[in-house]
Design a protein around this motif. Structure first.
Motif, PDB file in Angstrom:
ATOM      1  N   ASN A 130      -2.444   1.473  -3.160  1.00  0.00           N
ATOM      2  CA  ASN A 130      -1.155   1.258  -3.456  1.00  0.00           C
ATOM      3  C   ASN A 130      -0.966  -0.232  -3.306  1.00  0.00           C
ATOM      4  O   ASN A 130      -0.407  -0.962  -4.180  1.00  0.00           O
ATOM      5  CB  ASN A 130      -0.300   1.776  -2.528  1.00  0.00           C
ATOM      6  N   SER A 134      -0.076  -3.268  -6.233  1.00  0.00           N
ATOM      7  CA  SER A 134       1.002  -4.259  -6.113  1.00  0.00           C
ATOM      8  C   SER A 134       0.867  -5.560  -6.604  1.00  0.00           C
ATOM      9  O   SER A 134       1.727  -6.376  -6.773  1.00  0.00           O
ATOM     10  CB  SER A 134       1.642  -3.897  -4.873  1.00  0.00           C
ATOM     11  N   LYS A 179       4.987  -7.942  -0.608  1.00  0.00           N
ATOM     12  CA  LYS A 179       4.536  -6.861  -1.070  1.00  0.00           C
ATOM     13  C   LYS A 179       3.624  -6.019   0.075  1.00  0.00           C
ATOM     14  O   LYS A 179       3.660  -4.884   0.196  1.00  0.00           O
ATOM     15  CB  LYS A 179       3.285  -7.291  -2.377  1.00  0.00           C
ATOM     16  N   ASN A 284       4.936   2.665  -6.419  1.00  0.00           N
ATOM     17  CA  ASN A 284       5.067   0.993  -6.579  1.00  0.00           C
ATOM     18  C   ASN A 284       6.214   0.503  -7.049  1.00  0.00           C
ATOM     19  O   ASN A 284       6.632   0.827  -8.012  1.00  0.00           O
ATOM     20  CB  ASN A 284       3.820   0.566  -7.490  1.00  0.00           C
ATOM     21  N   LYS A 285       6.551  -0.633  -6.568  1.00  0.00           N
ATOM     22  CA  LYS A 285       7.898  -1.409  -7.038  1.00  0.00           C
ATOM     23  C   LYS A 285       7.296  -2.741  -7.269  1.00  0.00           C
ATOM     24  O   LYS A 285       6.702  -3.171  -6.776  1.00  0.00           O
ATOM     25  CB  LYS A 285       9.142  -1.436  -6.084  1.00  0.00           C
TER      26      LYS A 285
END
Length: 285
Positions: A130, A134, A179, A284-285
């Motif tokens: 993850n 990112s 992040k 995830n953004k």
């Protein structure tokens, strides 16, 4: 023998009292008497032999009786030993059964540990993937992510994190820390240790005594940035410094020194949340 002699004497006396005997008759009587004497001696010899045989038989009978008594005693001792052995064997069977149960329980526990380790490794891989997805390629040049013994280590280069010769966070680091903070906040049950490290070149600033101070100050800067800028719960954060005493490369080259000047974010997951985290991995953004 005496009985025969007595009877013979009475016979002779009775015969003489009734009539006189001839010489021939007297000779015959003497011959018979001699035969009776011989027969009496033979019978007496046999009697003595019989007595001796009887005595020997009695001795043998007594010896046999003693042997029988001894064998009976041995049999009773063997029976007692057999009973004791059977009792011990039954107890041994109980102990063996108990030991088997303990071994089975131990095997289950070992399997539990293996499963736990596998869960830990899988969970760490989820977190690592993850975080890696990112980060940009440029950011990944200054960020090293490893899973060692069930713990995630995120190593950040000092030239990306701090201003030159300082422990203040640079503007360049903000995007990367944001992040990392997102990952930390998504996984609420993780403990987070921020650990500062330096090379072996002594610090020359007057307000910093040595590399110990520098490593701790840099770790503290990251902790405060995660708390104040990105809202990470400070109860989950720990700041620490190891100075120059935890190198990952030789300090004999500039490249080695650069690797040693790092700050590590060490994330330790809680395994009881494993299944939930696997099934509901953060987006995830």
């Amino acid at each position: 023998m005496k009985t025969y002699q007595l009877m013979f004497v009475i016979f002779i006396m009775a015969f003489l009292t009734q009539s006189c005997v001839s010489k021939k008759q007297y000779t015959e009587l003497q011959t018979k008497y001699a035969d009776l004497e011989t027969r009496a001696r033979e019978l007496n010899g046999k009697y003595q032999e019989s007595q001796q045989g009887l005595s020997g038989s009695s001795s043998r009978v007594k010896s046999l009786e003693e042997q029988i008594a001894s064998e009976r005693s041995n049999r009773e001792a063997l029976q007692r030993a057999l009973d004791k052995c059977l009792k011990s064997s039954n107890q041994g069977n109980v102990n063996i059964s108990k030991l088997v149960d303990e071994i089975n329980a131990s095997n289950k526990y070992i399997q539990h540990l293996v499963n736990t380790k596998n869960k830990s490794d899988s969970l760490n891989l989820v977190l690592t993937n993850n975080l890696t997805r990112s980060l940009s390629r440029e950011e990944l040049r200054d960020v090293d992510i490893q899973v060692l013994k069930g713990v995630v280590y995120i190593s950040l280069a000092d030239n990306m994190l701090y201003k030159s010769g300082s422990y203040e966070i640079s503007d360049r680091a903000d995007q990367t820390l944001s992040k990392i903070a997102k990952i930390i906040k998504d996984y609420k049950n993780y403990g987070v240790l921020i650990e500062g490290n330096t090379d072996n070149v002594p610090i020359s600033q007057t307000n910093i005594r040595n590399n110990w101070d520098l490593s701790v100050l840099r770790a503290s800067s990251v902790v405060q940035s995660l708390q104040t800028k990105y809202g990470v719960d400070p109860k989950r954060l720990t700041a620490g410094g190891r100075g120059e005493y935890n190198p990952v490369a030789p300090n004999s080259t500039e490249e080695g020194k650069s690797k040693n000047r790092r700050t590590q974010i060490i994330i330790t997951p809680e395994l009881d949340q494993f299944m939930e985290l696997i099934d509901q991995a953060p987006e995830n953004k």
